[in-house]
Design a protein around this motif. Structure first.
Motif, short mmCIF file in Angstrom:
data_model
loop_
_atom_site.label_atom_id
_atom_site.label_comp_id
_atom_site.label_asym_id
_atom_site.label_seq_id
_atom_site.Cartn_x
_atom_site.Cartn_y
_atom_site.Cartn_z
N PRO A 46 3.47 12.63 -5.03
CA PRO A 46 4.57 12.82 -6.25
C PRO A 46 5.85 12.84 -5.76
O PRO A 46 6.23 13.30 -4.41
N ALA A 47 6.91 12.51 -6.36
CA ALA A 47 8.17 12.33 -5.94
C ALA A 47 8.81 13.95 -5.78
O ALA A 47 8.23 14.78 -6.34
N GLY A 48 9.47 14.13 -4.72
CA GLY A 48 9.81 15.47 -4.35
C GLY A 48 8.81 16.15 -3.63
O GLY A 48 9.47 17.33 -3.21
N ILE A 49 7.76 15.97 -3.17
CA ILE A 49 7.11 16.59 -2.10
C ILE A 49 7.26 16.41 -0.70
O ILE A 49 7.61 15.38 -0.27
N TYR A 50 7.48 17.61 0.14
CA TYR A 50 7.43 17.36 1.48
C TYR A 50 6.37 16.84 2.13
O TYR A 50 5.21 17.49 1.98
N HIS A 51 6.34 15.76 2.78
CA HIS A 51 5.26 15.25 3.48
C HIS A 51 5.55 14.60 4.74
O HIS A 51 6.73 14.39 5.25
N ARG A 52 4.53 14.02 5.56
CA ARG A 52 4.74 13.11 6.92
C ARG A 52 3.42 12.43 6.90
O ARG A 52 2.41 12.65 6.34
N PHE A 53 3.53 11.36 7.86
CA PHE A 53 2.60 10.50 8.30
C PHE A 53 2.15 10.42 9.55
O PHE A 53 3.06 10.43 10.35
N ALA A 54 0.95 10.45 9.91
CA ALA A 54 0.60 10.04 11.40
C ALA A 54 -0.67 9.27 11.50
O ALA A 54 -1.63 9.22 10.75
N LEU A 55 -0.73 8.34 12.54
CA LEU A 55 -1.75 7.69 12.97
C LEU A 55 -2.92 8.59 13.28
O LEU A 55 -2.57 9.43 13.96
N ASP A 56 -4.13 8.44 13.17
CA ASP A 56 -5.09 9.20 13.89
C ASP A 56 -5.66 8.51 15.39
O ASP A 56 -5.05 7.71 15.76
N ASP A 57 -6.65 8.95 15.71
CA ASP A 57 -7.06 8.68 17.20
C ASP A 57 -7.40 7.25 17.25
O ASP A 57 -7.53 6.78 18.39
N LYS A 58 -7.67 6.42 16.22
CA LYS A 58 -8.15 5.23 16.10
C LYS A 58 -6.70 4.14 16.37
O LYS A 58 -6.85 3.08 16.68
N GLY A 59 -5.46 4.74 16.09
CA GLY A 59 -4.37 4.16 16.12
C GLY A 59 -3.91 2.95 15.19
O GLY A 59 -2.96 2.25 15.57
N ALA A 60 -4.48 2.75 14.22
CA ALA A 60 -4.16 1.65 13.12
C ALA A 60 -4.62 1.72 11.94
O ALA A 60 -5.53 2.52 11.54
N ILE A 61 -3.59 1.47 10.99
CA ILE A 61 -3.97 1.21 9.59
C ILE A 61 -2.93 0.40 8.90
O ILE A 61 -2.20 -0.24 9.44
N LYS A 62 -3.97 -0.33 8.00
CA LYS A 62 -3.19 -1.44 7.09
C LYS A 62 -3.06 -0.89 5.71
O LYS A 62 -4.46 -0.73 5.10
N VAL A 63 -2.08 -0.91 4.94
CA VAL A 63 -2.01 -0.29 3.70
C VAL A 63 -1.06 -1.17 2.92
O VAL A 63 -0.23 -1.96 3.07
N VAL A 64 -1.52 -1.16 1.33
CA VAL A 64 -0.68 -1.65 0.48
C VAL A 64 0.13 -0.68 -0.04
O VAL A 64 -0.52 0.44 -0.34
N ARG A 65 1.68 -0.89 -0.12
CA ARG A 65 2.56 0.20 -0.89
C ARG A 65 2.66 -0.61 -2.23
O ARG A 65 3.24 -1.76 -2.44
N LEU A 66 2.80 0.36 -3.22
CA LEU A 66 2.76 -0.07 -4.77
C LEU A 66 4.27 0.49 -5.17
O LEU A 66 4.39 1.85 -4.61
N PHE A 67 4.72 0.13 -5.87
CA PHE A 67 6.23 0.53 -6.29
C PHE A 67 6.32 0.25 -7.82
O PHE A 67 5.88 -0.71 -8.53
#
Length: 367
Positions: free
Chosen positions: A144-165
């Motif tokens: 949700p808007a306004g939530i404090y957060h952060r992101f990190a890769l895991d030990d596999k070191g890769a991710i491919k994502v769709v960002r929706l707006f």
């Protein structure tokens, strides 16, 4: 299928459960846990924080752009634009990955659908504790808007994502370290509508004390007639992990429970995680100084200082840190006036990032 939805949207989204029953393979339940002690976090707890979770099975329909479940979600939630981001540890600049790991918020929802790979989203709960959420292929997570957060890769070191707006793509992040971030309308609305009265809502410098009139009183003492003296439970310090006070005063002495470098938000001074490798760097000097300062702050609630200490028991996970501990310790005490001290090595402390804990006894100042 839809596995988690916001309370206020339960009725609106109930119809989406109809396609969950048609799936031939079991649905993966999102994995989440408290970062401090690795205790599991349920879907219901994430719901309370306003998160949404969907499982969109790409194994049943490989093309995400035309996947019927994703199309339905996009229509219902008015996601009108999208892009694809491919993050790999070996190709993305280190500074870019580090910026994702900075605690921040957005003025709009953050929607991520995982096509390949995996990673971690960390979010704050109402008590300002970090919750780590693992996302893998087929997971769609909405923050949700306004939530404090952060992101990190895991030990596999890769991710491919769709960002929706919901509108044209926006990437603006407002870091928590900036004093104005707490005042943004998205944050204020999130605190009021989602966290409500249970939110501790600490400032960006949550590890330090504040004199704000709205803050929880620093110390709450039990009735002085208690058989074992007066208990001090201090609202702006790290909470105990079981039913015991920060300090107890009895028969002219102050007994301080074992202190670590843990902050009120359950992070640790002297423990920094590399956003690229995910490895933790632990600093015995920084942790020792933080422990002593925590003891000092607790003693102050009874009008005492470090000079009133008479005995300390130091617990080290590894005696290789003995020299570094002494380096920090000697900044605060000398041999003639300092307390007696015993140092012992222990197998482990309550959190793997902790190198040291100290228990203290002091003389209570004359009233």
């Amino acid at each position: 299928g839809l596995l988690l939805l916001n309370k206020t949207q339960t009725v609106k989204w109930r119809s989406l459960f109809c396609f969950q029953a048609c799936l031939s393979t079991p649905l993966r339940m999102v994995q989440a846990f408290f970062e401090y002690d690795q205790a599991p976090v349920s879907l219901e707890q994430l719901l309370e924080l306003g998160l949404l979770y969907f499982h969109v099975d790409l194994d049943q329909h490989a093309e995400w752009e035309t996947h019927p479940d994703l199309c339905r979600i996009r229509k219902e939630r008015s996601y009108v634009s999208s892009d694809v981001v491919d993050l790999k540890r070996e190709t993305v600049p280190k500074e870019k990955l580090a910026s994702f790991f900075e605690e921040h918020l957005h003025d709009d929802e953050e929607i991520r659908f995982v096509l390949e790979g995996s990673g971690y989203f960390d979010v704050r709960d109402a008590e300002n504790r970090w919750i780590r959420i693992q996302v893998v292929r087929n997971d769609l997570l909405v923050l949700p808007a306004g939530i404090y957060h952060r992101f990190a890769l895991d030990d596999k070191g890769a991710i491919k994502v769709v960002r929706l707006f919901q509108e044209e793509p926006k990437w603006t992040a407002y870091n928590r370290v900036l004093p104005e971030t707490d005042s943004r309308s998205a944050r204020q609305a999130y605190v009021k509508q989602v966290l409500g009265p249970h939110c501790s809502a600490p400032s960006s410098s949550s590890s330090s004390s504040s004199s704000s009139s709205t803050q929880v009183p620093a110390a709450v003492a039990a009735a002085s007639s208690a058989r074992n003296g007066i208990a001090y439970v201090i609202g702006d310090r790290a909470k105990s992990l079981a039913h015991y006070p920060h300090m107890r005063s009895v028969n002219g002495f102050l007994y301080v429970s074992g202190c670590s470098s843990r902050r009120a938000d359950n992070t640790h001074i002297g423990a920094e995680q590399d956003p690229v490798s995910g490895e933790w760097k632990l600093d015995i000097v920084a942790q020792t100084e933080a422990v002593i300062k925590n003891i000092e702050a607790i003693l102050a609630e009874a009008g005492a200082t470090l000079a009133d200490l008479v005995d300390l028991t130091v617990f080290l996970v590894d005696m290789k840190d003995y020299k570094g501990m002494n380096e920090a310790y000697n900044k605060y005490f000398d041999q003639d006036t300092g307390p007696t001290r015993t140092t012992v090595a222990v197998h482990q402390l309550p959190h793997p990032n902790l190198l040291i804990e100290i228990k203290a006894v002091a003389v209570a100042p004359s009233q």
